[in-house]
Design an enzyme around this catalytic site. Structure first.
Site, PDB file in Angstrom:
ATOM      1  N   CYS A 125      63.824  65.526  56.984  1.00 57.60           N
ATOM      2  CA  CYS A 125      62.934  64.678  55.754  1.00 57.60           C
ATOM      3  C   CYS A 125      63.323  62.893  56.429  1.00 57.60           C
ATOM      4  CB  CYS A 125      62.899  64.905  54.631  1.00 57.60           C
ATOM      5  SG  CYS A 125      62.350  66.102  53.672  1.00 57.60           S
ATOM      6  N   HIS A 266      60.899  57.715  51.514  1.00 53.90           N
ATOM      7  CA  HIS A 266      60.013  59.125  51.628  1.00 53.90           C
ATOM      8  C   HIS A 266      59.484  59.740  50.544  1.00 53.90           C
ATOM      9  CE1 HIS A 266      60.784  63.175  52.916  1.00 53.90           C
ATOM     10  NE2 HIS A 266      61.424  63.421  52.130  1.00 53.90           N
ATOM     11  N   ASN A 296      56.152  67.104  49.590  1.00 60.33           N
ATOM     12  CA  ASN A 296      57.135  66.541  50.561  1.00 60.33           C
ATOM     13  C   ASN A 296      56.386  67.204  52.256  1.00 60.33           C
ATOM     14  OD1 ASN A 296      59.461  65.859  51.979  1.00 60.33           O
ATOM     15  ND2 ASN A 296      60.153  66.588  50.367  1.00 60.33           N
TER      16      ASN A 296
HETATM   17  N1  ACO Z   1      58.505  75.367  36.783  1.00 61.57           N
HETATM   18  C1  ACO Z   1      58.823  75.309  35.863  1.00 61.57           C
HETATM   19  N2  ACO Z   1      60.085  75.436  35.626  1.00 61.57           N
HETATM   20  C2  ACO Z   1      60.680  75.229  36.707  1.00 61.57           C
HETATM   21  C3  ACO Z   1      60.335  75.030  38.152  1.00 61.57           C
HETATM   22  C4  ACO Z   1      58.999  74.551  38.041  1.00 61.57           C
HETATM   23  N3  ACO Z   1      58.770  74.599  39.595  1.00 61.57           N
HETATM   24  N4  ACO Z   1      61.257  75.236  38.604  1.00 61.57           N
HETATM   25  C5  ACO Z   1      62.599  74.969  38.313  1.00 61.57           C
HETATM   26  N5  ACO Z   1      62.336  75.241  36.609  1.00 61.57           N
HETATM   27  C6  ACO Z   1      63.227  75.278  35.709  1.00 61.57           C
HETATM   28  C7  ACO Z   1      64.830  75.785  36.129  1.00 61.57           C
HETATM   29  O1  ACO Z   1      64.852  77.031  36.320  1.00 61.57           O
HETATM   30  C8  ACO Z   1      65.398  75.438  34.588  1.00 61.57           C
HETATM   31  O2  ACO Z   1      65.288  76.115  33.184  1.00 61.57           O
HETATM   32  P1  ACO Z   1      66.841  76.172  32.696  1.00 61.57           P
HETATM   33  O3  ACO Z   1      67.002  75.511  32.114  1.00 61.57           O
HETATM   34  O4  ACO Z   1      65.996  77.019  31.728  1.00 61.57           O
HETATM   35  O5  ACO Z   1      67.166  77.019  33.921  1.00 61.57           O
HETATM   36  C9  ACO Z   1      64.794  74.373  33.974  1.00 61.57           C
HETATM   37  O6  ACO Z   1      62.878  73.816  34.694  1.00 61.57           O
HETATM   38  C10 ACO Z   1      65.047  73.133  34.891  1.00 61.57           C
HETATM   39  O7  ACO Z   1      65.783  72.980  36.212  1.00 61.57           O
HETATM   40  P2  ACO Z   1      65.963  71.742  36.837  1.00 61.57           P
HETATM   41  O8  ACO Z   1      66.686  71.703  38.216  1.00 61.57           O
HETATM   42  O9  ACO Z   1      67.056  71.354  36.461  1.00 61.57           O
HETATM   43  O10 ACO Z   1      65.175  70.396  36.911  1.00 61.57           O
HETATM   44  P3  ACO Z   1      65.506  68.821  37.554  1.00 61.57           P
HETATM   45  O11 ACO Z   1      65.030  68.128  36.206  1.00 61.57           O
HETATM   46  O12 ACO Z   1      66.663  68.911  38.430  1.00 61.57           O
HETATM   47  O13 ACO Z   1      64.398  69.777  38.683  1.00 61.57           O
HETATM   48  C11 ACO Z   1      63.576  69.434  40.804  1.00 61.57           C
HETATM   49  C12 ACO Z   1      64.132  69.660  39.150  1.00 61.57           C
HETATM   50  C13 ACO Z   1      62.138  68.952  41.001  1.00 61.57           C
HETATM   51  C14 ACO Z   1      63.649  70.334  42.433  1.00 61.57           C
HETATM   52  C15 ACO Z   1      64.545  67.670  41.013  1.00 61.57           C
HETATM   53  O14 ACO Z   1      65.762  68.387  40.964  1.00 61.57           O
HETATM   54  C16 ACO Z   1      64.154  66.965  42.317  1.00 61.57           C
HETATM   55  O15 ACO Z   1      63.620  67.037  42.610  1.00 61.57           O
HETATM   56  N6  ACO Z   1      65.562  67.603  43.618  1.00 61.57           N
HETATM   57  C17 ACO Z   1      64.879  66.721  44.426  1.00 61.57           C
HETATM   58  C18 ACO Z   1      65.091  68.302  45.504  1.00 61.57           C
HETATM   59  C19 ACO Z   1      64.095  67.550  46.532  1.00 61.57           C
HETATM   60  O16 ACO Z   1      63.650  66.513  46.852  1.00 61.57           O
HETATM   61  N7  ACO Z   1      64.826  68.038  47.987  1.00 61.57           N
HETATM   62  C20 ACO Z   1      63.519  67.531  49.214  1.00 61.57           C
HETATM   63  C21 ACO Z   1      63.964  67.926  50.106  1.00 61.57           C
HETATM   64  S1  ACO Z   1      65.271  66.552  50.457  1.00 61.57           S
HETATM   65  C22 ACO Z   1      64.325  65.018  50.617  1.00 61.57           C
HETATM   66  O17 ACO Z   1      63.342  64.780  50.602  1.00 61.57           O
HETATM   67  C23 ACO Z   1      65.048  63.924  48.992  1.00 61.57           C
END
Ligand code: ACO
Length: 339
Positions: A125, A266, A296
């Site tokens: 990214c 980003h 993204n």
């Molecule tokens: N829909 C519904 N529920 C979901 C989904 C979904 N799409 N994805 C995960 N869940 C569930 C999980 O299974 C979990 O369930 P559980 O509590 O029963 O285990 C619950 O939601 C919470 O999951 P978390 O992973 O704790 O959710 P979080 O608040 O951390 O959000 C996310 C997840 C959106 C991926 C966040 O961590 C994030 O945005 N991280 C950055 C990742 C990113 O941007 N990567 C891109 C590349 S790097 C960059 O560009 C910066």
């Protein structure tokens, strides 16, 4: 004679200026509602956790360079230049058309650029910021006068459409910037800062398809050619790192955060963007956001947002703009530009 050579020496350190920008988003829109049919998710969950409402997906049969080409044509037109003026193409991407050669070379041929050198940069990214910093260095040292800098990715090709933790986050797109050399001293790229931390390689990566684990029936069956990510860890480090590197780039440019007219971060997640703005103490009115429409788009995210900001009239002559990005590697970076 002495005067001429001294004058040349003085003029031999130009600054890279942005002459034009362009972007391309594929026509196919995939809404959160459409993803509800693929995985156990909801528009409400995706919107609250990420701010994303829809993303664009590159149609089958097209490659990354198709998007990069359209963005580049627009950027060249905006700059008032032609393909023959381009001396280098530097393209940030992790989804090249082929494992080799580079998509920059594919793009070079599509544009009809001749007598240039072109290559891809893999910084996920952060790829556009790495490409921008490299092109800036070539221009500052006088090696070239015009560069086409591209950020283009089709991460849809690396997604497991059964993994709700990743497939909802990404989209495809391309952004391009034409850089020229200027001696006026007032405008252009004031600073660039890049950083990586390889201890996070496996926090966000594609396990198979490289030389360590070439694609096989088994790897495909196990979906190892798609993105594997620890989202929580990415989130935490992204916010902290983008703040730090933005401050370093501002210090190097001798610019105070209050003097920044627009931050173009980003576009990974609205929560990352708002947390970053809060830490930098920049009001959201001064932050470019389009993650709701495109998700993204990896290396394309910053140049697409930059192009949109210019077209929306959010950047005026004299404005100072801060770019920053964070991605797999981990790799992150920032740049400060006076328009
Ligand atoms: N829909 C519904 N529920 C979901 C989904 C979904 N799409 N994805 C995960 N869940 C569930 C999980 O299974 C979990 O369930 P559980 O509590 O029963 O285990 C619950 O939601 C919470 O999951 P978390 O992973 O704790 O959710 P979080 O608040 O951390 O959000 C996310 C997840 C959106 C991926 C966040 O961590 C994030 O945005 N991280 C950055 C990742 C990113 O941007 N990567 C891109 C590349 S790097 C960059 O560009 C910066």
């Amino acid at each position: 004679m002495t005067f001429v050579s001294l004058s040349r020496t003085r003029r031999s350190h130009p600054r890279a200026v942005i002459l034009g920008t362009g972007s391309e988003l594929p026509a196919q829109v995939v809404t959160n509602a459409a993803l509800e049919k693929l995985v156990d998710t909801s528009d409400e969950w995706i919107t609250t956790r990420t701010g994303i409402k829809e993303r664009r997906i590159l149609e089958e049969g097209k490659g990354n360079a198709d998007m990069a080409y359209r963005a580049s044509v627009r950027a060249l037109k905006d700059a008032g230049l032609e393909a023959k003026d381009v001396e280098a193409i530097i393209m940030g991407t992790v989804t090249p058309d082929y494992p080799f050669p580079s998509s920059a070379c594919v793009l070079e041929d599509m544009l009809g650029v001749r007598k240039a050198f072109s290559f891809d940069v893999n910084a996920a990214c952060c790829g556009f910021l790495n490409a921008l910093a490299i092109a800036d260095s070539f221009i500052r040292t006088g090696r070239i006068r015009t560069a086409l800098v591209v950020g283009s990715d089709a991460l849809s090709r690396l997604l497991n459409w059964k993994d709700r933790g990743t497939c909802i986050l990404f989209g495809d797109g391309a952004g391009a910037v034409v850089l020229g050399a200027s001696h006026d001293g007032a405008h252009g790229i004031l600073s660039t800062r890049l950083r990586t931390d390889g201890s996070y390689v496996k926090t966000l990566y594609v396990p198979a398809g490289g030389s360590l684990k070439p694609a096989s029936l088994e790897s495909v069956k196990r979906n190892e050619h798609t993105i594997a990510m620890n989202g929580k860890e990415v989130f935490k480090v992204a916010v902290r790192s983008m703040e730090e590197i933005s401050r370093e780039a501002l210090d190097e440019a001798e610019v105070k955060v209050d003097e920044v007219s627009l931050v173009i971060p980003h576009q990974a997640n609205l929560r990352i963007i708002t947390a970053l703005a809060g830490r930098l103490k920049v009001p959201m009115t001064k932050v470019m956001v389009n993650v709701d429409r495109y998700g993204n788009t990896s290396a394309a995210s910053v140049p697409v947002a930059l192009d949109e900001a210019r077209r929306e009239g959010r950047i005026r002559p004299g404005d100072i703009v801060l770019l920053n990005a964070f991605g797999a590697g981990f790799a992150w970076g920032a740049a400060v530009i006076r328009f």
